[in-house]
Design a protein around this motif. Structure first.
Motif, PDB file in Angstrom:
ATOM      1  N   LYS A 167      -5.216  32.405  49.169  1.00  0.00           N
ATOM      2  CA  LYS A 167      -5.694  32.538  50.540  1.00  0.00           C
ATOM      3  C   LYS A 167      -5.993  33.993  50.833  1.00  0.00           C
ATOM      4  CE  LYS A 167      -3.296  28.579  52.544  1.00  0.00           C
ATOM      5  NZ  LYS A 167      -2.217  28.148  53.461  1.00  0.00           N
ATOM      6  N   LYS A 168      -6.966  34.179  51.724  1.00  0.00           N
ATOM      7  CA  LYS A 168      -7.333  35.543  52.083  1.00  0.00           C
ATOM      8  C   LYS A 168      -7.320  35.661  53.600  1.00  0.00           C
ATOM      9  CE  LYS A 168     -10.846  39.030  51.339  1.00  0.00           C
ATOM     10  NZ  LYS A 168     -12.281  39.271  51.314  1.00  0.00           N
ATOM     11  N   SER A 169      -6.819  36.780  54.081  1.00  0.00           N
ATOM     12  CA  SER A 169      -6.806  37.028  55.521  1.00  0.00           C
ATOM     13  C   SER A 169      -8.130  37.653  55.932  1.00  0.00           C
ATOM     14  CB  SER A 169      -5.670  37.976  55.874  1.00  0.00           C
ATOM     15  OG  SER A 169      -4.435  37.394  55.536  1.00  0.00           O
ATOM     16  N   VAL A 170      -8.784  36.979  56.843  1.00  0.00           N
ATOM     17  CA  VAL A 170     -10.101  37.453  57.270  1.00  0.00           C
ATOM     18  C   VAL A 170     -10.106  37.695  58.767  1.00  0.00           C
ATOM     19  CG1 VAL A 170     -12.546  36.853  57.464  1.00  0.00           C
ATOM     20  CG2 VAL A 170     -11.277  36.281  55.393  1.00  0.00           C
ATOM     21  N   LEU A 171     -10.647  38.838  59.124  1.00  0.00           N
ATOM     22  CA  LEU A 171     -10.660  39.212  60.524  1.00  0.00           C
ATOM     23  C   LEU A 171     -11.818  38.548  61.253  1.00  0.00           C
ATOM     24  CD1 LEU A 171      -9.892  42.564  62.035  1.00  0.00           C
ATOM     25  CD2 LEU A 171     -12.165  41.653  62.501  1.00  0.00           C
ATOM     26  N   THR A 172     -11.528  38.020  62.425  1.00  0.00           N
ATOM     27  CA  THR A 172     -12.579  37.534  63.328  1.00  0.00           C
ATOM     28  C   THR A 172     -12.614  38.467  64.526  1.00  0.00           C
ATOM     29  OG1 THR A 172     -12.081  35.288  62.664  1.00  0.00           O
ATOM     30  CG2 THR A 172     -13.422  35.565  64.655  1.00  0.00           C
ATOM     31  N   LEU A 173     -13.810  38.894  64.871  1.00  0.00           N
ATOM     32  CA  LEU A 173     -13.947  39.886  65.944  1.00  0.00           C
ATOM     33  C   LEU A 173     -14.550  39.219  67.184  1.00  0.00           C
ATOM     34  CD1 LEU A 173     -13.604  43.035  66.182  1.00  0.00           C
ATOM     35  CD2 LEU A 173     -16.061  43.183  65.725  1.00  0.00           C
ATOM     36  N   HIS A 174     -14.000  39.527  68.344  1.00  0.00           N
ATOM     37  CA  HIS A 174     -14.554  39.043  69.624  1.00  0.00           C
ATOM     38  C   HIS A 174     -14.995  40.251  70.456  1.00  0.00           C
ATOM     39  CE1 HIS A 174     -12.906  35.042  68.770  1.00  0.00           C
ATOM     40  NE2 HIS A 174     -11.774  35.641  68.461  1.00  0.00           N
ATOM     41  N   PRO A 175     -16.125  40.870  70.076  1.00  0.00           N
ATOM     42  CA  PRO A 175     -16.512  42.129  70.728  1.00  0.00           C
ATOM     43  C   PRO A 175     -16.783  41.967  72.216  1.00  0.00           C
ATOM     44  CG  PRO A 175     -18.270  41.317  69.299  1.00  0.00           C
ATOM     45  CD  PRO A 175     -17.085  40.454  69.041  1.00  0.00           C
ATOM     46  N   GLU A 176     -17.083  40.724  72.643  1.00  0.00           N
ATOM     47  CA  GLU A 176     -17.373  40.521  74.065  1.00  0.00           C
ATOM     48  C   GLU A 176     -16.135  40.738  74.938  1.00  0.00           C
ATOM     49  OE1 GLU A 176     -17.169  38.250  71.766  1.00  0.00           O
ATOM     50  OE2 GLU A 176     -15.875  36.636  72.481  1.00  0.00           O
ATOM     51  N   ARG A 177     -14.942  40.713  74.312  1.00  0.00           N
ATOM     52  CA  ARG A 177     -13.718  40.919  75.092  1.00  0.00           C
ATOM     53  C   ARG A 177     -13.321  42.391  75.188  1.00  0.00           C
ATOM     54  NH1 ARG A 177     -10.205  36.292  72.029  1.00  0.00           N
ATOM     55  NH2 ARG A 177     -11.066  34.486  73.094  1.00  0.00           N
ATOM     56  N   CYS A 178     -13.956  43.241  74.387  1.00  0.00           N
ATOM     57  CA  CYS A 178     -13.507  44.632  74.246  1.00  0.00           C
ATOM     58  C   CYS A 178     -13.782  45.420  75.519  1.00  0.00           C
ATOM     59  CB  CYS A 178     -14.218  45.285  73.063  1.00  0.00           C
ATOM     60  SG  CYS A 178     -13.690  46.990  72.777  1.00  0.00           S
ATOM     61  N   LYS A 179     -12.771  46.196  75.946  1.00  0.00           N
ATOM     62  CA  LYS A 179     -12.930  47.069  77.112  1.00  0.00           C
ATOM     63  C   LYS A 179     -12.944  48.548  76.714  1.00  0.00           C
ATOM     64  CE  LYS A 179     -10.521  43.748  80.095  1.00  0.00           C
ATOM     65  NZ  LYS A 179      -9.108  43.437  80.396  1.00  0.00           N
ATOM     66  N   GLY A 180     -13.010  48.798  75.419  1.00  0.00           N
ATOM     67  CA  GLY A 180     -13.230  50.172  74.976  1.00  0.00           C
ATOM     68  C   GLY A 180     -12.039  51.102  75.077  1.00  0.00           C
ATOM     69  N   CYS A 181     -10.817  50.594  74.998  1.00  0.00           N
ATOM     70  CA  CYS A 181      -9.651  51.496  75.107  1.00  0.00           C
ATOM     71  C   CYS A 181      -9.447  52.311  73.836  1.00  0.00           C
ATOM     72  CB  CYS A 181      -8.387  50.722  75.455  1.00  0.00           C
ATOM     73  SG  CYS A 181      -7.718  49.703  74.115  1.00  0.00           S
ATOM     74  N   ARG A 182      -9.916  51.774  72.703  1.00  0.00           N
ATOM     75  CA  ARG A 182      -9.865  52.484  71.411  1.00  0.00           C
ATOM     76  C   ARG A 182      -8.466  52.546  70.800  1.00  0.00           C
ATOM     77  NH1 ARG A 182     -14.530  51.812  72.783  1.00  0.00           N
ATOM     78  NH2 ARG A 182     -16.050  53.430  73.279  1.00  0.00           N
ATOM     79  N   TYR A 183      -7.517  51.785  71.326  1.00  0.00           N
ATOM     80  CA  TYR A 183      -6.172  51.809  70.729  1.00  0.00           C
ATOM     81  C   TYR A 183      -6.215  51.441  69.246  1.00  0.00           C
ATOM     82  CZ  TYR A 183      -3.792  51.968  75.319  1.00  0.00           C
ATOM     83  OH  TYR A 183      -3.321  52.320  76.549  1.00  0.00           O
ATOM     84  N   CYS A 184      -7.170  50.572  68.901  1.00  0.00           N
ATOM     85  CA  CYS A 184      -7.195  50.049  67.537  1.00  0.00           C
ATOM     86  C   CYS A 184      -7.645  51.094  66.511  1.00  0.00           C
ATOM     87  CB  CYS A 184      -8.120  48.839  67.483  1.00  0.00           C
ATOM     88  SG  CYS A 184      -9.759  49.161  68.182  1.00  0.00           S
ATOM     89  N   ILE A 185      -8.450  52.051  66.943  1.00  0.00           N
ATOM     90  CA  ILE A 185      -9.097  52.938  65.967  1.00  0.00           C
ATOM     91  C   ILE A 185      -8.071  53.772  65.187  1.00  0.00           C
ATOM     92  CG2 ILE A 185     -10.698  54.897  65.707  1.00  0.00           C
ATOM     93  CD1 ILE A 185     -12.415  53.556  67.884  1.00  0.00           C
TER      94      ILE A 185
END
Lengths: 355, 75, 247
Positions: B7-25
Motif C-alpha cells: 500500500k502507498k500513502s497518497v496525498l489528496t489536496l483540497h485547494p478550494e479550502r485553503c485560506k493561505g495561512c502557510r502553516y504547512c510549508i
C-alpha cells in the motif's frame, strides 16, 4: 377524591413532579425556597434530578440544557432572582424549548422584602428578558390552582414549545389548603421531537435560536405568538352581569376582591370582579363581553405603583375610567376596597377621569 | 509500485479550502509544499504540492486548520 | 503509515479566519470522537464567540447556551442523559470571563463532562478586546496602551484555579507543532475516556493562535505561543485520574 393538606410551595413542587418534571435547577431565595427543599428530597425518589445551582443564571441554563435533552424541567425563583432568570428565559423562548418557570412574587424593586406583593407584573407579562418573545403567565389564587396551573403549564409549554410562567406570590406560597393532586404522569424524553440525544445515524440537531433555520421567521414567530394570544386567554368573571363597577385583580388579591364583591352586594353596591387567570395573554375578551351597565373599573394591586391598570385600559381601548386601589405592602381589607369602589362609582357619575 | 500488494500513502489536496495561512510549508519534511499563483473561490492563493516529492507522511494534514490535505492509502 | 481522512463530524468547511487554531482543534476533537465511536452519541454545549461558528460545520448534536453558561447547560444535559458524552467547547472570554462562575462550578461539582477551553488570550468574535487571559502589556482594542496588570489583574490561569479540586482530568496543550497537536489529541482522548468511565470532570485548555486579532502573521503567532504565551500558561497534564493514553 382524597384531599391532602399542603403548603402552597410544596403543592406546586409536587404538581411539577406529577406532571413528569424530572429536572430542577434552582437557587435559594425567600419566599420560594420550599420548592427547592421539597424537590431536593422528591426528585431522587422518582428518578429525577435536582441541582442546587450556583446562581439563578446557572439554574435557568441547567433547565435550558435539560429541556434541550427532551426532559420536562422547571426552575423557580422570586423577585431579585427572577431578574437573573430573564437571560435564560429569553434564550429558551428563542430556541423554542418547553420549560416551566415559577416566580413567587415578593415586594419591591432592588432587594425589596420577602413578604407578599405583586411587584413583578410588568417583568412577567411584558417580557422581562431581551427581545420580543411572549410567554403564557398563569396567576394562581389558591393552593389548588398552584397545582392545576403548574400541571397546565407543563402541557402548554410542550404544546407551544415555549417557556410558561406561573406567577405565584408569598401569600399563596405560605398558606396551607386542602388540595386534590393529579395522578403521576410519565413524560418520555425520547419522544420529544426536539430532544438532543446524540445524532445517531440521522442529521445532527442544532438547538439554538430557531430564527437561523426558519424561512420568513418574522411571520412564523408572530403567528406563533398571535395563536397563543388568541387561544389561551383565561379568566373568571364574578357578578358582572349587572355590575356598575368591576374590580380587576389576580392572584391573592382576587380572593379578597371576591369577598369585597359579596360585602358590597349586601350593601346594595353593584360590584363585580374580573380575575385574569392568564396575565399574558391578558383576557381582553372578558372586558369586551361586559354589559353596558359597567361604567368604570378599579384594579386592586399589591404594589405601590399601578401595573395591571395599564392592561385593563388597553383592553377597554381606554374608553372607560380605570381607577386603582394600590394596597402597596399591606394586604387590603374587603371593606376598604368596597369604600373606595363606592367613591369611584360616585366620581364616575360626576365624569371624573382615571386614577 | 514494485510490489502489487503493497500500500502507498497518497496525498489528496483540497485547494478550494485553503485560506493561505502557510502553516504547512515549514512543517513539510520534504519541502514539497509551495504557494500557487491561482486564487481560489475563498479569495486566497492556495498551497500546492509537488506529488513527486511528497511521501504522504501526513504532517500537513496535522497542522492544517482548514482540512486541505488528506492521506489515502492506495494499492 | 495510516490514512489521514477528514473525520466524519467535519461536515462543512470551517468558518474561522486564516491561521485560526480553532480549525486544528475542531479536527482533532472530531478525530477523537470518531476513534472512540462517540460522534453519533455526543452532545456539545457551546455559547458565543468564534466557537459558535461550529454549529453548522461540526456535525454533532449542539445546544447553544447564553454567553458563558455552556457548562451549566452541559450539567443539565448530562444529568438527564448520563450515557451520552457531553462536552463544552468555548473560548477563553466566554468560559473564563462571563462564564467563570459556571465553568468553575461545573468543575467544583465534578460534573462528569468534558470541557474544551480554547485560550487565545483575547475576545475574538467581538473584535479583539482584552480578555482575563491577555498577557501583561498585550495591546488590544480595549487595552490600547497594553494590558496594565495593576488595574486589570494578572493573566487568569484557569488550571491553577482548578488543579486542587476533586476532578478527573486536567491538561493544557497547544497547537503550535505536530508534536504539540498530537499531544493535545491525547489529552482530549484522555478527557473523554475519563468521562466515559464515569471519572468526573475533565478539562483540556488549548493555547491557540488568533492571528487576526493579534495582528500577527500566522507563523509569528505560533512562535509567540511557544516563546511567550507558554511562559504564563505551562503545558502538561495537571490532574490525571482517568484516561489511558500516555504521552
Amino acid at each position: 377524591m382524597a384531599l391532602k393538606l399542603m403548603k402552597g410551595n410544596d403543592a406546586l413542587a409536587e404538581a411539577a413532579v406529577r406532571a413528569g418534571c424530572r429536572f430542577f435547577g434552582g437557587y435559594p431565595i425567600t419566599p420560594q425556597s420550599e420548592i427547592l427543599e421539597y424537590l431536593s428530597k422528591r426528585m431522587p425518589e422518582v428518578g429525577g434530578h435536582f441541582v442546587q445551582s450556583e446562581s439563578e443564571l446557572a439554574g435557568i441554563s441547567m433547565v435550558h440544557g435539560a429541556a434541550a435533552a427532551g426532559f420536562r424541567t422547571m426552575t423557580s425563583s422570586s423577585g431579585p432572582g427572577f431578574s437573573l432568570l430573564q437571560e435564560g428565559i429569553s434564550y429558551i423562548a428563542s430556541a423554542e424549548l418547553p420549560a416551566v418557570i415559577i416566580n413567587v412574587q415578593r415586594y419591591g424593586s432592588g432587594l425589596g422584602d420577602i413578604f407578599q406583593a405583586q411587584g413583578d407584573y410588568f417583568q412577567a407579562v411584558k417580557g422581562g428578558g431581551h427581545g420580543d418573545y411572549r410567554m403564557i403567565v398563569y396567576a394562581p389564587a389558591s393552593i389548588q390552582e398552584n397545582v392545576d396551573f403548574t400541571t397546565l403549564a407543563f402541557d402548554k409549554a410542550d404544546e407551544y414549545r415555549n417557556p410558561v410562567l406561573v406567577l405565584s406570590d408569598a401569600s399563596i406560597a405560605s398558606m396551607m389548603e386542602p388540595v386534590d393532586l393529579p395522578e403521576m404522569h410519565e413524560h418520555d424524553p425520547n419522544k420529544s421531537p426536539h430532544a438532543a440525544k446524540g445524532k445517531g445515524n440521522g442529521p445532527f440537531k442544532r438547538i439554538t435560536s430557531t430564527m437561523y433555520y426558519i424561512d420568513d421567521f418574522d411571520t412564523y414567530i408572530k403567528t406563533k405568538y398571535d395563536n397563543m394570544a388568541a387561544n389561551e386567554e383565561r379568566w373568571e368573571a364574578v357578578q358582572v352581569a349587572d355590575a356598575e363597577l368591576v374590580l380587576v385583580a389576580y392572584g391573592i388579591t382576587s380572593r379578597i376582591c371576591k369577598e369585597a364583591v359579596m360585602l358590597a352586594r349586601e350593601k346594595g353596591i353593584k360590584l363585580g370582579l374580573i380575575r385574569p387567570i392568564t396575565l399574558w395573554p391578558f383576557p381582553a375578551k372578558a372586558f369586551k363581553a361586559l354589559p353596558d351597565t359597567v361604567a368604570s373599573f378599579m384594579t386592586v394591586e399589591l404594589s405601590p405603583m399601578p401595573m395591571i391598570q395599564e392592561d385593563v385600559l388597553l383592553s377597554l381601548d381606554t374608553r372607560k375610567p380605570v381607577h386603582n386601589f394600590l394596597a402597596g405592602m399591606n394586604i387590603p381589607e374587603p371593606i376598604d376596597i368596597v369604600e373606595k369602589a363606592a367613591d369611584c362609582i360616585k366620581q364616575t357619575a360626576k365624569g371624573a377621569c382615571n386614577g | 509500485m514494485s510490489k502489487k500488494d503493497s500500500k502507498k500513502s497518497v496525498l489528496t489536496l483540497h485547494p478550494e479550502r485553503c485560506k493561505g495561512c502557510r502553516y504547512c510549508i515549514p512543517t513539510c519534511p520534504k519541502d514539497a509544499i509551495s504557494v500557487s499563483e491561482k486564487i481560489n473561490q475563498k479569495g486566497y492563493k492556495p498551497v500546492m504540492v509537488d506529488m513527486e516529492t511528497c511521501i504522504g507522511c501526513g504532517s500537513c494534514y496535522t497542522i492544517c486548520p482548514d482540512y486541505v490535505f488528506e492521506i489515502k492509502e492506495v494499492q | 503509515m495510516v490514512e489521514r481522512l477528514i473525520p466524519t463530524a467535519l461536515v462543512e468547511d470551517n468558518k474561522f479566519c486564516p491561521g485560526c487554531g480553532h480549525g486544528i482543534i475542531n479536527r482533532i476533537l472530531a478525530e477523537v470522537l470518531d476513534e472512540m465511536k462517540l460522534t453519533d452519541k455526543a452532545i456539545g454545549s457551546m455559547a458565543v464567540g468564534c466557537a459558535c461558528l461550529m454549529v453548522d460545520t461540526f456535525g454533532v448534536d449542539w445546544i447553544q447556551s447564553p454567553h458563558g453558561r455552556a457548562a451549566a447547560l452541559a450539567t443539565g444535559i448530562k444529568r438527564c442523559r448520563p450515557e451520552n458524552p457531553v462536552f463544552t467547547y468555548q473560548g477563553d472570554g466566554d468560559s473564563m470571563s462571563i462564564g467563570f462562575s459556571e465553568t468553575m462550578y461545573a468543575a467544583f461539582r465534578n460534573e462528569n463532562i468534558t470541557a474544551i477551553l480554547v485560550n487565545n488570550g483575547i475576545f475574538g468574535m467581538t473584535g479583539g478586546q482584552m480578555a482575563p487571559t491577555s498577557l501583561p502589556g498585550q495591546k488590544t482594542v480595549t487595552s490600547p496602551m497594553g494590558r496594565n496588570t495593576d488595574l486589570t489583574g494578572q493573566p487568569l490561569n484557569i488550571i491553577n484555579q482548578m488543579k486542587d479540586l476533586n476532578i478527573g482530568y486536567l491538561a493544557r496543550g497547544s497547537v503550535t507543532s505536530i508534536k504539540n497537536i498530537n499531544r493535545v489529541k491525547k489529552y482530549i482522548r484522555n478527557a473523554f475516556e475519563t468521562q466515559m468511565s464515569g471519572g468526573g470532570y475533565s478539562m483540556v485548555e488549548i493555547l491557540s493562535p488568533c492571528p487576526t486579532n493579534w495582528k500577527m502573521m500566522p507563523d509569528k503567532s505560533l512562535e509567540h505561543i511557544d516563546n511567550t504565551v507558554t511562559t504564563y500558561y505551562p503545558l502538561g497534564e495537571y490532574v490525571k485520574k482517568g484516561g489511558d493514553s500516555n504521552e
